[in-house]
Design a protein around this motif. Sequence first.
Motif, PDB file in Angstrom:
ATOM      1  N   THR A 128      54.187  44.170  34.583  1.00 58.12           N
ATOM      2  CA  THR A 128      54.670  43.366  35.664  1.00 58.12           C
ATOM      3  C   THR A 128      56.348  43.519  35.657  1.00 58.12           C
ATOM      4  O   THR A 128      57.080  43.151  36.538  1.00 58.12           O
ATOM      5  N   TYR A 152      56.253  34.413  36.499  1.00 51.62           N
ATOM      6  CA  TYR A 152      55.521  35.213  35.519  1.00 51.62           C
ATOM      7  C   TYR A 152      56.321  36.466  34.912  1.00 51.62           C
ATOM      8  O   TYR A 152      56.302  36.555  33.586  1.00 51.62           O
ATOM      9  N   PHE A 181      49.412  47.636  31.460  1.00 48.97           N
ATOM     10  CA  PHE A 181      49.074  47.720  32.853  1.00 48.97           C
ATOM     11  C   PHE A 181      48.009  46.706  33.201  1.00 48.97           C
ATOM     12  O   PHE A 181      48.114  45.727  33.192  1.00 48.97           O
ATOM     13  N   PRO A 183      44.683  45.458  32.039  1.00 50.22           N
ATOM     14  CA  PRO A 183      43.472  45.499  30.765  1.00 50.22           C
ATOM     15  C   PRO A 183      42.194  44.947  31.751  1.00 50.22           C
ATOM     16  O   PRO A 183      42.252  43.777  32.565  1.00 50.22           O
ATOM     17  N   GLU A 201      42.118  35.348  39.641  1.00 51.12           N
ATOM     18  CA  GLU A 201      43.028  36.001  40.285  1.00 51.12           C
ATOM     19  C   GLU A 201      42.866  37.442  40.614  1.00 51.12           C
ATOM     20  O   GLU A 201      43.220  38.318  41.431  1.00 51.12           O
ATOM     21  N   ASN A 202      42.570  38.161  39.333  1.00 54.57           N
ATOM     22  CA  ASN A 202      42.540  39.670  39.190  1.00 54.57           C
ATOM     23  C   ASN A 202      41.184  40.112  39.665  1.00 54.57           C
ATOM     24  O   ASN A 202      40.272  39.620  39.886  1.00 54.57           O
ATOM     25  N   LEU A 218      33.850  39.940  47.941  1.00 52.54           N
ATOM     26  CA  LEU A 218      35.248  40.368  47.483  1.00 52.54           C
ATOM     27  C   LEU A 218      36.275  40.505  48.513  1.00 52.54           C
ATOM     28  O   LEU A 218      35.936  40.922  49.515  1.00 52.54           O
ATOM     29  N   PHE A 221      42.650  42.751  49.455  1.00 48.05           N
ATOM     30  CA  PHE A 221      43.905  42.287  49.959  1.00 48.05           C
ATOM     31  C   PHE A 221      44.726  43.366  50.368  1.00 48.05           C
ATOM     32  O   PHE A 221      45.552  44.057  49.582  1.00 48.05           O
ATOM     33  N   ALA A 232      45.820  49.169  47.479  1.00 46.67           N
ATOM     34  CA  ALA A 232      46.642  49.696  46.259  1.00 46.67           C
ATOM     35  C   ALA A 232      46.142  50.358  45.304  1.00 46.67           C
ATOM     36  O   ALA A 232      44.935  50.044  44.770  1.00 46.67           O
ATOM     37  N   ARG A 234      46.142  50.921  40.874  1.00 49.73           N
ATOM     38  CA  ARG A 234      46.671  50.178  39.727  1.00 49.73           C
ATOM     39  C   ARG A 234      46.019  51.328  38.754  1.00 49.73           C
ATOM     40  O   ARG A 234      45.270  51.969  38.895  1.00 49.73           O
ATOM     41  N   TYR A 236      43.905  50.516  35.560  1.00 45.40           N
ATOM     42  CA  TYR A 236      43.048  49.701  34.666  1.00 45.40           C
ATOM     43  C   TYR A 236      42.813  50.304  33.377  1.00 45.40           C
ATOM     44  O   TYR A 236      42.181  51.486  33.375  1.00 45.40           O
ATOM     45  N   VAL A 272      41.735  50.101  44.955  1.00 51.93           N
ATOM     46  CA  VAL A 272      40.713  48.936  45.101  1.00 51.93           C
ATOM     47  C   VAL A 272      39.248  49.405  45.317  1.00 51.93           C
ATOM     48  O   VAL A 272      38.297  48.921  44.580  1.00 51.93           O
ATOM     49  N   ARG A 295      48.347  40.930  49.802  1.00 49.79           N
ATOM     50  CA  ARG A 295      48.895  39.433  48.924  1.00 49.79           C
ATOM     51  C   ARG A 295      50.169  39.563  48.865  1.00 49.79           C
ATOM     52  O   ARG A 295      50.825  40.521  48.325  1.00 49.79           O
TER      53      ARG A 295
END
Length: 341
Positions: A128, A152, A181, A183, A201-202, A218, A221, A232, A234, A236, A272, A295
């Motif tokens: 983040t 945060y 990144f 988890p 949230e995740n 689901l 976003f 998007a 990420r 993981y 996603v 989001r």
Amino acid sequence: MAERVLVTGGAGFIGSHTCVELLAAGWDVTVIDDLSNSSPEALRRVQELAGRELRFVEGDVLDEAALKQAFDEHGCSAVIHFAAKKMVGESCSDPLGYYRTNVGGTLSLLTAMRRHDVRRLVFSSSATVYGDPAPGACPLAESAPLRPSNPYGHTKLCVERLLRDLAASEDGWQILSLRYFNPAGAHPSGRIGEAPRGVPENLLPSLMQAAVGRLPQLRVFGTDYPTRDGTAIRDYLHVVDVATGHLRALDRLPEVEGCTEYNLGTGRGVTVFEVLEAVRRASGRELSTVVEGRRPGDATAVWADPSLAEQDLAWKAERSLDDICVDAWRWQSANPEGYGS
Ligand code: UD1
């Protein structure tokens, strides 16, 4: 005699998995946790999995008496500091609470460490701190610009800077900050895993709760990102890989001079929709989705260059996205309500 490590937030998601690996590797472990977002049942299962006991102090890191007990009575020689609040949305509505726990809690811990002459620390930071990287900036090395986009994230960067300032101010500190990144997953036994309170949230916990029927669908976003399928991207990584990263960092601490940051990621970005497909495969469940707008504050693409951790810590993520989803599903299907009330 085995060395003892103090694990703050050791009953939480990453903390509990790290405790299993620490105990298995021969470390003695003391956990301090206020159980505000975790369960004592997680610690019971950690000990069952490891076949060894740990010591537990119930309290938060702002509690001087609890810290004194851990250092004086238990004789910890190093600290892994997980204890923190971690919800982005909540941090926007309660910045004081986030700074109090994440920054104030770290100040309190560092003060106690210095008082007891303990100067070895692994800090739980986050990707983040990179915020929303510029197009083409990924994979992100540790030298990438730091510009978190929410309270945060600001608290994580604030602590990273505090640690650097402290290490520069006096000799003897040996500190590693690990920037995780995303988890995800669970212990392969299915006995411990991620058990968020309230609506998650995740992405992975949301998908798991949809697969097990706790959420109707689901919410996706944003499907208008400039990525291969519009969602998007990420990085993981399996929570057991995150846990072993802490072991490598702890092993490395005696040679560290001052303070350094390392990425913990796989180096692979997935969308996603790709995660959704992997959860469908792992669970065998048809998951329904509803497409919503982006989001606020979400980044388009974030993935790691993990080569520095490989070079210096001899650490590399070994588990795949399918491993993450299979293990998360084993945990979620056996424990649909998490650790219970
Ligand atoms: C979030 C936090 C980050 C934190 C990290 C911890 C934000 C802006 N960032 O990161 O600070 O360190 O969690 O793992 O919240 N998604 C959906 N539907 C859902 C949930 C998520 O489509 O129900 C999407 C998100 O829009 C995002 C991706 O899935 O594109 C991953 O989301 P999430 O798991 O929340 O992680 P980050 O956004 O990377």
